[in-house]
Design an enzyme around this catalytic site. Structure first.
Site, PDB file in Angstrom:
ATOM      1  N   SER A   1      38.320  35.364  27.575  1.00  0.00           N
ATOM      2  CA  SER A   1      38.327  33.903  27.463  1.00  0.00           C
ATOM      3  C   SER A   1      37.367  33.422  26.372  1.00  0.00           C
ATOM      4  O   SER A   1      36.188  33.779  26.361  1.00  0.00           O
ATOM      5  CB  SER A   1      37.919  33.274  28.797  1.00  0.00           C
ATOM      6  OG  SER A   1      38.869  33.547  29.790  1.00  0.00           O
TER       7      SER A   1
ATOM      8  N   HIS B   1      43.642  31.782  26.435  1.00  0.00           N
ATOM      9  CA  HIS B   1      44.416  33.015  26.270  1.00  0.00           C
ATOM     10  C   HIS B   1      45.764  32.651  25.654  1.00  0.00           C
ATOM     11  O   HIS B   1      46.619  32.050  26.305  1.00  0.00           O
ATOM     12  CB  HIS B   1      44.619  33.712  27.627  1.00  0.00           C
ATOM     13  CG  HIS B   1      43.352  34.264  28.211  1.00  0.00           C
ATOM     14  ND1 HIS B   1      43.044  35.600  28.155  1.00  0.00           N
ATOM     15  CD2 HIS B   1      42.329  33.658  28.853  1.00  0.00           C
ATOM     16  CE1 HIS B   1      41.869  35.798  28.746  1.00  0.00           C
ATOM     17  NE2 HIS B   1      41.414  34.629  29.170  1.00  0.00           N
TER      18      HIS B   1
ATOM     19  N   HIS C   1      45.838  38.531  34.336  1.00  0.00           N
ATOM     20  CA  HIS C   1      44.802  38.659  35.362  1.00  0.00           C
ATOM     21  C   HIS C   1      45.416  38.927  36.736  1.00  0.00           C
ATOM     22  O   HIS C   1      46.470  38.392  37.068  1.00  0.00           O
ATOM     23  CB  HIS C   1      43.956  37.383  35.444  1.00  0.00           C
ATOM     24  CG  HIS C   1      43.222  37.057  34.188  1.00  0.00           C
ATOM     25  ND1 HIS C   1      43.808  36.365  33.144  1.00  0.00           N
ATOM     26  CD2 HIS C   1      41.950  37.317  33.786  1.00  0.00           C
ATOM     27  CE1 HIS C   1      42.924  36.208  32.166  1.00  0.00           C
ATOM     28  NE2 HIS C   1      41.795  36.780  32.539  1.00  0.00           N
TER      29      HIS C   1
ATOM     30  N   TYR D   1      44.317  37.742  39.415  1.00  0.00           N
ATOM     31  CA  TYR D   1      44.315  36.493  40.193  1.00  0.00           C
ATOM     32  C   TYR D   1      45.515  35.599  39.880  1.00  0.00           C
ATOM     33  O   TYR D   1      45.796  34.655  40.626  1.00  0.00           O
ATOM     34  CB  TYR D   1      43.005  35.719  40.000  1.00  0.00           C
ATOM     35  CG  TYR D   1      42.709  35.221  38.614  1.00  0.00           C
ATOM     36  CD1 TYR D   1      43.408  34.150  38.051  1.00  0.00           C
ATOM     37  CD2 TYR D   1      41.689  35.788  37.862  1.00  0.00           C
ATOM     38  CE1 TYR D   1      43.115  33.681  36.784  1.00  0.00           C
ATOM     39  CE2 TYR D   1      41.389  35.331  36.583  1.00  0.00           C
ATOM     40  CZ  TYR D   1      42.107  34.281  36.050  1.00  0.00           C
ATOM     41  OH  TYR D   1      41.818  33.819  34.802  1.00  0.00           O
ATOM     42  N   GLU D   2      46.219  35.879  38.788  1.00  0.00           N
ATOM     43  CA  GLU D   2      47.419  35.102  38.479  1.00  0.00           C
ATOM     44  C   GLU D   2      48.623  35.553  39.308  1.00  0.00           C
ATOM     45  O   GLU D   2      49.691  34.947  39.231  1.00  0.00           O
ATOM     46  CB  GLU D   2      47.754  35.219  36.991  1.00  0.00           C
ATOM     47  CG  GLU D   2      46.733  34.562  36.076  1.00  0.00           C
ATOM     48  CD  GLU D   2      47.087  34.753  34.613  1.00  0.00           C
ATOM     49  OE1 GLU D   2      47.852  33.917  34.084  1.00  0.00           O
ATOM     50  OE2 GLU D   2      46.612  35.729  34.005  1.00  0.00           O
TER      51      GLU D   2
ATOM     52  N   ALA E   1      34.531  37.271  29.333  1.00  0.00           N
ATOM     53  CA  ALA E   1      33.528  36.262  29.640  1.00  0.00           C
ATOM     54  C   ALA E   1      33.004  36.568  31.036  1.00  0.00           C
ATOM     55  O   ALA E   1      33.781  36.895  31.934  1.00  0.00           O
ATOM     56  CB  ALA E   1      34.149  34.877  29.606  1.00  0.00           C
TER      57      ALA E   1
ATOM     58  N   MET F   1      36.239  38.734  36.234  1.00  0.00           N
ATOM     59  CA  MET F   1      37.513  38.882  36.948  1.00  0.00           C
ATOM     60  C   MET F   1      38.507  39.752  36.176  1.00  0.00           C
ATOM     61  O   MET F   1      39.711  39.564  36.287  1.00  0.00           O
ATOM     62  CB  MET F   1      38.125  37.496  37.206  1.00  0.00           C
ATOM     63  CG  MET F   1      37.213  36.544  37.946  1.00  0.00           C
ATOM     64  SD  MET F   1      37.895  34.857  38.015  1.00  0.00           S
ATOM     65  CE  MET F   1      36.468  33.944  38.628  1.00  0.00           C
ATOM     66  N   SER F   2      37.991  40.717  35.396  1.00  0.00           N
ATOM     67  CA  SER F   2      38.883  41.542  34.575  1.00  0.00           C
ATOM     68  C   SER F   2      38.192  42.845  34.204  1.00  0.00           C
ATOM     69  O   SER F   2      37.203  43.237  34.824  1.00  0.00           O
ATOM     70  CB  SER F   2      39.274  40.784  33.295  1.00  0.00           C
ATOM     71  OG  SER F   2      38.127  40.584  32.469  1.00  0.00           O
TER      72      SER F   2
ATOM     73  N   ASN G   1      27.830  31.838  31.679  1.00  0.00           N
ATOM     74  CA  ASN G   1      27.180  30.967  32.666  1.00  0.00           C
ATOM     75  C   ASN G   1      26.177  31.801  33.449  1.00  0.00           C
ATOM     76  O   ASN G   1      26.258  33.034  33.473  1.00  0.00           O
ATOM     77  CB  ASN G   1      28.199  30.328  33.618  1.00  0.00           C
ATOM     78  CG  ASN G   1      28.959  31.373  34.427  1.00  0.00           C
ATOM     79  OD1 ASN G   1      29.888  32.009  33.907  1.00  0.00           O
ATOM     80  ND2 ASN G   1      28.579  31.553  35.686  1.00  0.00           N
TER      81      ASN G   1
ATOM     82  N   HIS H   1      35.407  26.704  34.092  1.00  0.00           N
ATOM     83  CA  HIS H   1      36.053  27.406  32.989  1.00  0.00           C
ATOM     84  C   HIS H   1      35.780  26.739  31.648  1.00  0.00           C
ATOM     85  O   HIS H   1      35.770  27.407  30.603  1.00  0.00           O
ATOM     86  CB  HIS H   1      37.569  27.489  33.230  1.00  0.00           C
ATOM     87  CG  HIS H   1      38.263  28.468  32.342  1.00  0.00           C
ATOM     88  ND1 HIS H   1      38.039  29.830  32.406  1.00  0.00           N
ATOM     89  CD2 HIS H   1      39.172  28.285  31.342  1.00  0.00           C
ATOM     90  CE1 HIS H   1      38.789  30.440  31.508  1.00  0.00           C
ATOM     91  NE2 HIS H   1      39.475  29.532  30.837  1.00  0.00           N
TER      92      HIS H   1
END
Length: 281
Positions: free
Chosen positions: A32, A63, A85, A87-88, A115, A216-217, A240, A251
């Site tokens: 990201s 993306h 991802h 989560y998608e 990220a 998350m990746s 962050n 995000h």
């Protein structure tokens, strides 16, 4: 898809070959806010994910959803401008198909970026971190990209994951950071499933088990790269601060941090590629 992995790889490769015969040495997955690196690729050929069987259109802001093949730092590269991802709603097989395709096209090195939230109390937003190791939380719970039938022509049934992130490539990244006058942190990355950001208790737990950055990746892609015999360099951009007392993550700040880090990140990756070109590694 697990039992048809070889067919899926072949179908994707055939589609890409309709656009170019370039043989990449290095595959790059851009996280990201980091896709601006693609703007520096020379002789670029762009292949939209929608033209590749098995490649999902990217729906996450930051993306773009396209492959870019060309030359960067004197090396033939294939860059993913956006990833899929877990989560998608995609299975781990789908998330990691692009890594299989990179290997089938000729790449033997993977540079994977993301990220991430910074858990190390001494770090700041905008820092870059070389991933020294990872903790793959979904994989530990059974959501693993190599689960199911194994095709021995692709890789071993039980691949080793010690030293998954290549020390020599890491040394190249460190040298590149020094030349750029930038600080390159080093630490452990943990992947959570997402899409929610971490609770305070989860942050404290991860910090307690030695995690420096969380996202998350990345972990499943690294596993498949190592399974396929590729060497891996992992870079996280700290976007962050993941601390119970810090403001809630969002995000938008991830993308903003990516924009700020653009020159330093691009310089670092391009320098690493130049070293690979110089040493033939």
């Amino acid at each position: 898809m697990t039992t048809n992995r070889t067919q899926a790889i072949a179908g994707a490769v055939a589609a890409i070959r309709q656009y170019t015969e370039r043989v990449p040495q290095v595959g790059i997955i851009l996280g990201s806010g980091l896709s601006q690196l693609v703007d520096h690729i020379q002789d670029a050929v762009v292949v939209p994910y929608t033209a590749i069987p098995g490649f999902a259109p990217s729906a996450v802001p930051g993306h773009r959803g396209e492959l870019v093949l060309g030359e960067l730092g004197g090396v033939s590269v294939l860059a993913m401008r956006g990833r899929f991802h877990f989560y998608e709603g995609y299975a781990m097989d789908e998330v990691t198909l692009p890594v299989h395709v990179m290997r089938a096209l000729g790449a033997d090195i993977l540079i994977v970026t993301n990220a991430a939230g910074g858990l190390n109390a001494n770090w700041q937003v905008g820092d870059l971190m070389r991933i020294s190791d990872h903790i793959f939380m979904p994989g530990m719970a059974g959501f693993h990209p190599l689960r199911g039938h194994n095709d021995d022509t692709l890789g071993p049934r039980f691949p080793a994951m010690l030293n998954a992130y290549d020390p020599e490539l890491g040394a190249m990244a460190k040298a590149a950071a020094e030349r750029a006058g930038a600080t390159l942190r080093e630490g452990v990355y943990a992947m959570l499933a997402g899409p929610s950001f971490e609770t305070g208790a989860e942050m404290n737990y991860l910090r307690g088990v030695g995690v420096d950055a969380v996202g998350m990746s990345t972990a499943p892609e690294t596993i498949v790269a190592r399974y396929r015999g590729m060497r891996v360099l992992g870079i996280s951009l700290i976007t962050n601060i993941a601390h119970p007392d810090a403001p809630p993550a969002n995000h938008e700040e991830v993308l903003e941090a990516g924009e700020t880090a653009k020159p330093m990140f691009s310089a670092l990756i391009t320098d690493v590629l130049s070293q690979i070109a110089a040493y033939g590694k």
